[in-house]
Design a protein around this motif. Structure first.
Motif, PDB file in Angstrom:
ATOM      1  N   THR A   1       0.830  -1.211   0.000  1.00 17.21           N
ATOM      2  CA  THR A   1       0.000   0.000   0.000  1.00 17.21           C
ATOM      3  C   THR A   1       0.861   1.257   0.000  1.00 17.21           C
TER       4      THR A   1
ATOM      5  N   LEU B   1       2.499   1.673  -3.461  1.00 18.42           N
ATOM      6  CA  LEU B   1       1.509   2.172  -4.420  1.00 18.42           C
ATOM      7  C   LEU B   1       1.201   3.644  -4.189  1.00 18.42           C
ATOM      8  N   PHE B   2       1.111   4.033  -2.915  1.00 18.16           N
ATOM      9  CA  PHE B   2       0.827   5.427  -2.585  1.00 18.16           C
ATOM     10  C   PHE B   2       1.937   6.339  -3.108  1.00 18.16           C
TER      11      PHE B   2
ATOM     12  N   GLY C   1       4.108   5.705  -5.441  1.00 19.35           N
ATOM     13  CA  GLY C   1       4.092   5.644  -6.896  1.00 19.35           C
ATOM     14  C   GLY C   1       3.048   6.582  -7.484  1.00 19.35           C
ATOM     15  N   PHE C   2       1.872   6.569  -6.874  1.00 23.24           N
ATOM     16  CA  PHE C   2       0.798   7.454  -7.319  1.00 23.24           C
ATOM     17  C   PHE C   2       1.184   8.922  -7.150  1.00 23.24           C
ATOM     18  N   VAL C   3       1.786   9.255  -6.017  1.00 28.17           N
ATOM     19  CA  VAL C   3       2.226  10.632  -5.771  1.00 28.17           C
ATOM     20  C   VAL C   3       3.293  11.025  -6.787  1.00 28.17           C
TER      21      VAL C   3
ATOM     22  N   ILE D   1       3.672   9.881  -9.843  1.00 29.67           N
ATOM     23  CA  ILE D   1       3.015  10.072 -11.138  1.00 29.67           C
ATOM     24  C   ILE D   1       2.304  11.414 -11.184  1.00 29.67           C
ATOM     25  N   LEU D   2       1.628  11.776 -10.099  1.00 27.47           N
ATOM     26  CA  LEU D   2       0.956  13.080 -10.049  1.00 27.47           C
ATOM     27  C   LEU D   2       1.951  14.227 -10.144  1.00 27.47           C
TER      28      LEU D   2
END
Length: 193
Positions: free
Chosen positions: A4, A7-8, A10-12, A14-15
């Motif tokens: 988790t 993934l968090f 990674g998402f940040v 990408i943003l």
């Protein structure tokens, strides 16, 4: 580390990359931008060129090219160049909007009746323009031709232009009335200064 958490982050990441890409403007794109010095010098370029942009992005032109047997690579090049022209138009539209905002701030300083409501309206209009501008820009960068949204953004800038012209006329009328009042006082021999 847990999945988790990975993934968090990674998402940040990408943003953050998407934000950096949206803000970054290469040198070629900066060359395309027009630098409007003032509305008096250049007028409303965006209103003048919208029909040409509409024609350049019309699907009928691309259909014509494909029916004439023009090679695919040349068709793609034409489309890329026309989308580049649309991006230049969008940049000029942004320049006109920023010029109008500068004019609005000058009018706000000169006008005695500017309230916080007008400042909030200008902030709301700026946020609306910026959102729509970025959405159209993204669509143009992905190869889409959002003509209705581009026309809507042009209408928004035209509306602001009309409002600025009205405000300038009102300021001119007030200045003329003040000059007449000062002139009539001076003619009676009453020196105000």
């Amino acid at each position: 580390m847990s999945l988790t958490l990975i993934l968090f982050f990674g998402f940040v990441a990408i943003l953050l990359l998407a934000l950096g890409w949206a803000v970054w403007e290469p040198r070629e794109r900066r060359k395309l931008e027009a630098d409007p010095r003032s509305l008096e010098e250049h007028g409303q370029r965006h209103a003048t060129y919208l029909p040409q942009i509409r024609q350049a992005l019309a699907p009928a032109d691309y259909d014509f090219l494909s029916k004439r047997g023009v090679p695919r690579e040349l068709q793609r090049r034409v489309r890329r160049e026309r989308l580049g022209v649309a991006r230049a138009y969008l940049a000029a539209l942004r320049g006109d909007f920023q010029s109008l905002l500068r004019m609005a701030s000058v009018i706000a300083v000169l006008s005695p009746k500017v309230a916080a409501v007008h400042e909030f309206e200008r902030l709301r209009l700026t946020a609306k323009f910026t959102w729509r501008y970025q959405m159209i820009r993204w669509k143009l960068l992905t190869g889409l031709a959002p003509m209705t949204q581009l026309a809507g953004l042009s209408d928004l800038v035209s509306g602001l232009s009309v409002r600025m012209e009205t405000a300038m006329n009102e300021l001119g009328e007030r200045a003329a009335a003040a000059a007449d009042l000062a002139s009539s006082i001076n003619r009676r021999g009453l020196d105000v200064g």
